[in-house]
Scaffold this motif. Structure first.
Motif, short mmCIF file in Angstrom:
data_model
loop_
_atom_site.label_atom_id
_atom_site.label_comp_id
_atom_site.label_asym_id
_atom_site.label_seq_id
_atom_site.Cartn_x
_atom_site.Cartn_y
_atom_site.Cartn_z
N ASN A 103 0.82 -1.25 -0.03
CA ASN A 103 -0.15 -0.01 -0.12
C ASN A 103 0.76 1.28 -0.14
O ASN A 103 1.84 1.36 0.65
N LEU A 104 0.60 2.12 -0.63
CA LEU A 104 1.37 3.44 -0.92
C LEU A 104 0.41 4.65 -0.14
O LEU A 104 -0.75 4.83 -0.61
N HIS A 105 0.97 5.05 0.96
CA HIS A 105 0.18 5.80 1.84
C HIS A 105 1.13 7.33 2.08
O HIS A 105 2.45 7.28 2.11
N ASP A 106 0.30 8.33 1.81
CA ASP A 106 1.02 9.73 1.39
C ASP A 106 1.32 10.50 2.93
O ASP A 106 0.84 11.37 3.26
N SER A 107 2.09 9.82 3.61
CA SER A 107 2.47 10.51 5.03
C SER A 107 3.86 9.46 5.32
O SER A 107 3.93 8.51 4.56
N LEU A 108 4.45 10.07 6.54
CA LEU A 108 5.71 9.50 6.89
C LEU A 108 5.07 8.46 8.15
O LEU A 108 5.08 8.91 9.32
N LEU A 109 4.77 7.10 7.80
CA LEU A 109 3.99 6.15 8.73
C LEU A 109 5.26 6.18 9.76
O LEU A 109 6.35 5.81 9.45
N PRO A 110 4.76 5.99 10.95
CA PRO A 110 3.52 5.80 11.61
C PRO A 110 2.62 7.14 11.97
O PRO A 110 1.80 7.19 12.44
N ILE A 123 -1.56 21.75 8.17
CA ILE A 123 -2.22 22.41 9.18
C ILE A 123 -1.52 22.12 10.75
O ILE A 123 -1.53 23.09 11.38
N SER A 124 -1.08 21.05 11.02
CA SER A 124 -0.61 20.77 12.23
C SER A 124 0.80 21.24 12.48
O SER A 124 1.42 20.92 13.55
N GLY A 125 1.59 21.94 11.46
CA GLY A 125 2.74 22.31 11.65
C GLY A 125 3.88 21.18 11.31
O GLY A 125 5.17 21.51 11.82
N GLU A 126 3.68 20.18 10.89
CA GLU A 126 4.85 19.23 10.80
C GLU A 126 5.82 19.85 9.61
O GLU A 126 5.50 20.64 8.91
N ALA A 127 6.98 19.39 9.65
CA ALA A 127 8.26 19.99 8.98
C ALA A 127 8.47 19.26 7.64
O ALA A 127 9.04 19.61 6.59
N GLN A 128 7.82 18.02 7.65
CA GLN A 128 7.77 17.23 6.35
C GLN A 128 6.46 16.40 5.95
O GLN A 128 5.78 16.41 6.61
N ILE A 129 6.62 16.35 4.66
CA ILE A 129 5.35 15.18 4.07
C ILE A 129 6.41 13.96 3.46
O ILE A 129 7.42 14.25 3.51
N GLY A 130 5.29 13.01 3.15
CA GLY A 130 6.33 11.98 2.35
C GLY A 130 5.28 10.89 1.89
O GLY A 130 4.07 11.16 1.94
N LEU A 131 6.15 9.83 1.58
CA LEU A 131 5.33 8.65 1.06
C LEU A 131 5.81 7.44 1.63
O LEU A 131 6.97 7.07 1.67
N THR A 132 5.04 6.67 2.10
CA THR A 132 5.29 5.31 2.57
C THR A 132 4.90 4.18 1.81
O THR A 132 3.80 4.30 1.59
N VAL A 133 5.67 3.00 1.61
CA VAL A 133 5.37 1.96 0.86
C VAL A 133 5.25 0.79 1.92
O VAL A 133 6.46 0.55 2.59
N HIS A 134 4.34 0.24 2.30
CA HIS A 134 4.10 -0.67 3.45
C HIS A 134 3.34 -1.81 3.06
O HIS A 134 2.41 -1.78 2.08
N ARG A 135 3.66 -2.91 3.81
CA ARG A 135 2.64 -4.08 3.92
C ARG A 135 1.22 -3.96 4.44
O ARG A 135 1.10 -3.62 5.69
N MET A 136 0.35 -4.49 3.52
CA MET A 136 -1.14 -4.12 3.94
C MET A 136 -1.39 -5.21 4.94
O MET A 136 -0.80 -6.46 4.88
N ASP A 137 -1.89 -4.93 6.27
CA ASP A 137 -2.32 -5.87 7.36
C ASP A 137 -3.85 -5.43 7.79
O ASP A 137 -4.41 -4.75 7.09
N GLU A 138 -4.27 -5.99 8.77
CA GLU A 138 -5.42 -5.96 9.34
C GLU A 138 -6.02 -4.74 9.80
O GLU A 138 -7.31 -4.61 9.80
N ASP A 139 -5.10 -3.73 9.99
CA ASP A 139 -5.37 -2.56 10.64
C ASP A 139 -5.10 -1.40 9.54
O ASP A 139 -4.38 -1.90 8.55
N LEU A 140 -5.49 -0.22 9.58
CA LEU A 140 -5.26 0.86 8.81
C LEU A 140 -4.11 1.50 8.79
O LEU A 140 -3.62 2.25 9.62
N ASP A 141 -3.21 1.27 7.67
CA ASP A 141 -1.77 2.11 7.65
C ASP A 141 -0.93 1.68 8.79
O ASP A 141 -0.08 2.43 9.16
N THR A 142 -1.07 0.14 9.24
CA THR A 142 -0.02 -0.19 10.38
C THR A 142 1.04 -1.30 9.82
O THR A 142 1.60 -1.64 10.92
N GLY A 143 0.87 -1.46 8.71
CA GLY A 143 1.77 -2.87 8.32
C GLY A 143 3.30 -2.34 8.24
O GLY A 143 3.57 -1.05 8.22
#
Length: 313
Positions: A103-110, A123-143
């Motif tokens: 799964n490709l998710h447009d943040s620096l997980l977690p 909005i929240s004042g983060e210094a960065q954005i990013g893209l994470t490629v992670h393995r899909m599992d049973e929860d949302l964006d937690t692999g």
């Protein structure tokens, strides 16, 4: 590598195009039917059109059903690649290929699990954005994480600019991830759930300006909610207005949050916590749009002063 792609709109298109450009065998493209969703109007490229133009079989569906699972099984993919898929995927599907599902998710997980992570990051004042490629599992964006690429957030960046820049990360991150799988020795990194943040799906209510926020936060909100996203809004003399451009004041203001004082070349608004103490910077609104859709300079529109409120008086 034989791949089944799940995706929608521009995110899905860029992912599918990257898979094609990298020379992979895309056996099936699964996408949602065309949408009239104006919220992401400029990001509404068609995955279906690209797939059909390249001779890739297409399956249109709103959700994963038995037909979808059967088609993926018959495609016999080595891996499923997902980007911008809006409904739940069962374990029977994401565990099906030998390499599972990326799964490709447009943040620096977690950080930034959930919805609209680029907008919330600004909005929240983060210094960065990013893209994470992670393995899909049973929860949302937690692999487990395979690849992460990041970008700095500049002091004048808008939400739309950051989303577009984040989309540009897709080809490089995807190439790195698939190369790692092909090597036979991918380095998976478990997420530290103690540092996980989750943001909910945005609605119109989330664009209503809260004048108890500090001016610095409100200025980022205005930049984050650039077109085509629902613009920040408030009410002025009974009329709903949208704030299109703003900056943080040079001097400090005191009084009641929402009070408009015409200074500094625009409508300076008293805002922030404990504003009555006079220690807060204000928000200088330099451009607004009225209920009729006409744009105005803040210094002209707010000439009469008054209050910006959360509802029509």
């Amino acid at each position: 590598m034989r791949i089944v792609s799940f995706g929608f709109q521009t995110w899905g298109v860029r992912t599918l195009q990257a898979l094609i450009d990298l020379g992979h065998d895309v056996a099936l493209s699964v996408t949602h039917p065309a949408s009239d969703d104006s919220y992401k109007g400029i990001f509404s490229d068609s995955v279906e059109d690209l797939a059909r133009a390249r001779g890739i079989p297409v399956h249109l569906t709103e959700r994963v059903d038995n037909e979808t699972i059967d088609l993926v099984k018959r495609a016999e993919p080595d891996v499923i690649v997902v980007n911008s898929w809006y409904t739940w995927m069962p374990p029977e599907l994401y565990n099906l290929p030998p390499h599972g599902t990326l799964n490709l998710h447009d943040s620096l997980l977690p950080k930034g699990t959930g919805f609209s992570p680029v907008i919330w990051s600004l909005i929240s004042g983060e210094a960065q954005i990013g893209l994470t490629v992670h393995r899909m599992d049973e929860d949302l964006d937690t692999g487990d994480i395979l690849v992460q690429h990041s970008l700095p957030i500049g002091p004048k960046d808008t939400g739309t600019e950051l989303v577009e820049r984040g989309i540009d990360l897709i080809p490089g991150a995807l190439k790195e991830a698939l190369t790692a799988l092909e090597s036979g020795n991918p380095q998976w990194r478990p997420q530290n759930k103690a540092t996980r943040t989750y943001f909910h799906k945005r609605s119109e209510r989330d664009s209503l300006i809260d004048w108890s926020w500090p001016a610095e936060d409100l200025e980022r909100l205005v930049r984050a909610l650039s077109a085509p996203y629902p613009r920040p809004y408030a009410f002025y003399r009974g009329e709903r207005i949208e704030v299109l451009e703003a900056q943080v004041s040079e001097i400090h203001y005191g009084g009641t949050p929402g009070r408009v004082i015409v200074q500094e070349g625009g409508g300076a608004v008293v805002c922030g916590p404990a504003a009555y103490r006079g220690g807060n910077l204000g928000l200088v609104i330099t451009k607004v749009r009225d209920a009729a859709g006409t744009e105005h300079a803040g210094k002209d529109f707010f000439r009469r002063g008054g209050y910006l409120t959360p509802a029509a008086d």
